[in-house]
Each structure stands twice: as structure tokens, then as C-alpha cells.
Design a protein around this motif. Sequence first.
Motif, PDB file in Angstrom:
ATOM      1  N   ILE A   1       2.693   2.022   4.294  1.00  0.00           N
ATOM      2  CA  ILE A   1       3.902   2.051   5.114  1.00  0.00           C
ATOM      3  C   ILE A   1       4.457   0.648   5.348  1.00  0.00           C
ATOM      4  CG2 ILE A   1       4.784   2.607   7.420  1.00  0.00           C
ATOM      5  CD1 ILE A   1       2.957   5.068   7.383  1.00  0.00           C
ATOM      6  N   GLY A   2       3.586  -0.333   5.488  1.00  0.00           N
ATOM      7  CA  GLY A   2       4.063  -1.703   5.680  1.00  0.00           C
ATOM      8  C   GLY A   2       4.899  -2.183   4.507  1.00  0.00           C
ATOM      9  N   ILE A   3       4.430  -1.924   3.292  1.00  0.00           N
ATOM     10  CA  ILE A   3       5.186  -2.322   2.102  1.00  0.00           C
ATOM     11  C   ILE A   3       6.470  -1.509   1.989  1.00  0.00           C
ATOM     12  CG2 ILE A   3       5.154  -2.352  -0.425  1.00  0.00           C
ATOM     13  CD1 ILE A   3       2.234  -3.126  -0.314  1.00  0.00           C
ATOM     14  N   GLU A   4       6.409  -0.235   2.345  1.00  0.00           N
ATOM     15  CA  GLU A   4       7.622   0.594   2.301  1.00  0.00           C
ATOM     16  C   GLU A   4       8.713   0.021   3.201  1.00  0.00           C
ATOM     17  OE1 GLU A   4       5.800   5.032   1.370  1.00  0.00           O
ATOM     18  OE2 GLU A   4       5.823   4.311   3.430  1.00  0.00           O
ATOM     19  N   LYS A   5       8.332  -0.438   4.380  1.00  0.00           N
ATOM     20  CA  LYS A   5       9.318  -1.020   5.297  1.00  0.00           C
ATOM     21  C   LYS A   5       9.925  -2.296   4.712  1.00  0.00           C
ATOM     22  CE  LYS A   5       7.796   0.723   9.791  1.00  0.00           C
ATOM     23  NZ  LYS A   5       7.508   0.341  11.192  1.00  0.00           N
ATOM     24  N   ILE A   6       9.095  -3.120   4.110  1.00  0.00           N
ATOM     25  CA  ILE A   6       9.600  -4.349   3.492  1.00  0.00           C
ATOM     26  C   ILE A   6      10.610  -4.015   2.399  1.00  0.00           C
ATOM     27  CG2 ILE A   6       8.939  -6.230   1.934  1.00  0.00           C
ATOM     28  CD1 ILE A   6       6.467  -6.648   3.597  1.00  0.00           C
ATOM     29  N   ILE A   7      10.280  -3.036   1.574  1.00  0.00           N
ATOM     30  CA  ILE A   7      11.183  -2.650   0.489  1.00  0.00           C
ATOM     31  C   ILE A   7      12.523  -2.176   1.046  1.00  0.00           C
ATOM     32  CG2 ILE A   7      11.559  -0.956  -1.347  1.00  0.00           C
ATOM     33  CD1 ILE A   7       8.555  -1.137  -1.946  1.00  0.00           C
ATOM     34  N   CYS A   8      12.488  -1.300   2.053  1.00  0.00           N
ATOM     35  CA  CYS A   8      13.732  -0.794   2.644  1.00  0.00           C
ATOM     36  C   CYS A   8      14.599  -1.930   3.170  1.00  0.00           C
ATOM     37  CB  CYS A   8      13.416   0.184   3.776  1.00  0.00           C
ATOM     38  SG  CYS A   8      13.012   1.852   3.237  1.00  0.00           S
TER      39      CYS A   8
ATOM     40  N   ALA B   1      -6.200  -2.047  -3.468  1.00  0.00           N
ATOM     41  CA  ALA B   1      -6.219  -1.530  -2.100  1.00  0.00           C
ATOM     42  C   ALA B   1      -6.683  -0.075  -2.081  1.00  0.00           C
ATOM     43  CB  ALA B   1      -4.827  -1.637  -1.486  1.00  0.00           C
ATOM     44  N   PRO B   2      -7.232   0.384  -0.954  1.00  0.00           N
ATOM     45  CA  PRO B   2      -7.730   1.762  -0.889  1.00  0.00           C
ATOM     46  C   PRO B   2      -6.635   2.825  -0.918  1.00  0.00           C
ATOM     47  CG  PRO B   2      -7.984   0.659   1.232  1.00  0.00           C
ATOM     48  CD  PRO B   2      -7.597  -0.392   0.247  1.00  0.00           C
ATOM     49  N   THR B   3      -5.473   2.550  -0.320  1.00  0.00           N
ATOM     50  CA  THR B   3      -4.410   3.569  -0.278  1.00  0.00           C
ATOM     51  C   THR B   3      -3.050   2.959  -0.617  1.00  0.00           C
ATOM     52  OG1 THR B   3      -4.146   3.226   2.116  1.00  0.00           O
ATOM     53  CG2 THR B   3      -5.605   5.018   1.408  1.00  0.00           C
ATOM     54  N   PRO B   4      -2.872   2.473  -1.830  1.00  0.00           N
ATOM     55  CA  PRO B   4      -1.591   1.844  -2.197  1.00  0.00           C
ATOM     56  C   PRO B   4      -0.559   2.870  -2.664  1.00  0.00           C
ATOM     57  CG  PRO B   4      -3.098   1.650  -4.021  1.00  0.00           C
ATOM     58  CD  PRO B   4      -3.843   2.387  -2.927  1.00  0.00           C
ATOM     59  N   TYR B   5      -0.215   3.791  -1.775  1.00  0.00           N
ATOM     60  CA  TYR B   5       0.721   4.864  -2.100  1.00  0.00           C
ATOM     61  C   TYR B   5       2.021   4.668  -1.329  1.00  0.00           C
ATOM     62  CZ  TYR B   5      -3.254   7.272  -4.197  1.00  0.00           C
ATOM     63  OH  TYR B   5      -4.327   7.597  -4.980  1.00  0.00           O
ATOM     64  N   LEU B   6       3.147   4.829  -2.020  1.00  0.00           N
ATOM     65  CA  LEU B   6       4.458   4.691  -1.390  1.00  0.00           C
ATOM     66  C   LEU B   6       5.150   6.049  -1.427  1.00  0.00           C
ATOM     67  CD1 LEU B   6       5.570   1.254  -2.904  1.00  0.00           C
ATOM     68  CD2 LEU B   6       4.112   1.713  -0.920  1.00  0.00           C
ATOM     69  N   PHE B   7       4.773   6.911  -0.486  1.00  0.00           N
ATOM     70  CA  PHE B   7       5.264   8.283  -0.460  1.00  0.00           C
ATOM     71  C   PHE B   7       6.614   8.432   0.232  1.00  0.00           C
ATOM     72  CE2 PHE B   7       0.563   9.231  -0.577  1.00  0.00           C
ATOM     73  CZ  PHE B   7       0.561   9.862  -1.805  1.00  0.00           C
ATOM     74  N   ASN B   8       6.992   7.464   1.069  1.00  0.00           N
ATOM     75  CA  ASN B   8       8.102   7.673   1.992  1.00  0.00           C
ATOM     76  C   ASN B   8       9.417   7.015   1.594  1.00  0.00           C
ATOM     77  OD1 ASN B   8       6.645   9.174   4.180  1.00  0.00           O
ATOM     78  ND2 ASN B   8       5.406   7.316   4.161  1.00  0.00           N
ATOM     79  N   ILE B   9       9.504   6.509   0.378  1.00  0.00           N
ATOM     80  CA  ILE B   9      10.759   5.936  -0.100  1.00  0.00           C
ATOM     81  C   ILE B   9      11.035   6.455  -1.505  1.00  0.00           C
ATOM     82  CG2 ILE B   9      10.758   3.839   1.306  1.00  0.00           C
ATOM     83  CD1 ILE B   9       9.509   2.354  -1.009  1.00  0.00           C
ATOM     84  N   PRO B  10      12.306   6.568  -1.874  1.00  0.00           N
ATOM     85  CA  PRO B  10      12.641   7.072  -3.210  1.00  0.00           C
ATOM     86  C   PRO B  10      12.288   6.070  -4.298  1.00  0.00           C
ATOM     87  CG  PRO B  10      14.626   6.469  -2.005  1.00  0.00           C
ATOM     88  CD  PRO B  10      13.498   6.350  -1.037  1.00  0.00           C
TER      89      PRO B  10
END
Length: 229
Positions: free
Chosen positions: A66-73, A119-128
Motif C-alpha cells: 500500500i505504501g508503494i501504491e500511494k507513492i505511485i498515485c 519483499a514478503p508481500t510485494p503486491y499492488l492490488f489497489n491501483i490499475p
Amino acid sequence: MIKKDPAVGYPPEEGCYLRGNDYSPVAVCVILKWEREKTPPDIENLVRVGVESGAALSGTLQTESIGIEKIICNIVSNPNIRYLLLCGPETPGHLVGDAILSLEKNGLDGKKRIIGAKAPTPYLFNIPPEFVERFRKQVQVVDLINEGSPAVVRQAVQACYQEQPTPFRNYMLCDPGAFPEPPLSGKLTWRVTHPETEPRSEEERGQKQKLSALMDRVRKAVAARGKGA
């Protein structure tokens, strides 16, 4: 040199960051390996140094999902940002620095996992997916992982501002102007808030679906029995 206005509502995602010059070519990301309330003063100072040196955004990052997703947005909503300066001590658990470098290099697989990330959970589920690809096209990551010198951050930010290619470490940095496509505007869907619980394979996904169906049948049977009583 062409500059563009960020998207309306920029930056769309809240977080632990400071906002600086919207027309700056660089954002600063300081890796945070401590609990938020235990952030050391030198890390807080590094965030301030980033924005005071001229960064568009300067803040901390804790998680590889989620942290990376926010940065991307936030970055894709401002086409003027062309560099992401990544600094601070790597997190031994989340390995967020490695995740960002892997994302830049490899992108996502079909399961929205960052290819090659440790990383253990490097998933970006919340952005297109188009947000991820825009991020990879729009910015270059400047790797200063495990470094935290304010002087180095200032030097890197200033190099990103130059009109002519300027050597910094192993990079040649300059301000190329805004990314030539319109900003992307959007927020996280929050469809997945705990990526660590998501299935890691189609087999796991099938098992989860079967278990969910079984639990649904049990609930219906219990409800029907209650009505019969």
C-alpha cells in the motif's frame, strides 16, 4: 522546457510527506524501518531537507504494498516529477527499497506481484496497471538506499534541476521537463487492505474459493435449521 499543472486534487493520497514545489522534477522517498511514532529525528530532518532542497514531495515509506501504491498515485498525478530519490536505511522485513527498484526494472506479473522483489508481500492490488506502467515510464529511481546524508540529498535534488545533464554518482541527471502525457488522477481502490492474506497461486485461490463456498453452505444450513426450530 515544458511544465504542466498537476491533476486536480493533487496529491490524491494522504501520507507522511511534505509538499513542496509542484513543478519540481524530483520527489524524495525516505525509507522508514521504525514504527511511525518512533521515527528518529534524523529521518524527519531528511524529509524536511528533501522539500527544502526543492522536491515536489518528500516523505517516508514503510510498506512494499500500500505504501508503494500511494507513492505511485501521487507521482503519476504530477507529470513534472521525473525522478524518485530513494534514500534511508533499507527495512530488513519489508525490503521496500528493493521492491521499488524491482518495480522500476521489471514491473508486475499477472498476479500484480512486483517481479523479482524480495519483499514478503510485494503486491499492488489497489491501483490499475496503467498507473504502474506510467510510473515506470515517467520516473527514474535514484538509488541512495542505506544512505541518509542531508548533503547528499541536497546534491541529488539540485542535480535533477539542472538544464544540462549533470553527473551525480553513477547517474546523469537533469530536468527533462514534464512527462508528455496528461496526468493520471485516481485514488486507491482499497479492494485489498491485507495483501499478505491473498492467495499466492491459482491452487491457493481455488482452495480459498472452495472454503468460502463451504462456509457459505454451512451458514445457510444453520440459518435454515434455525427457522425450522
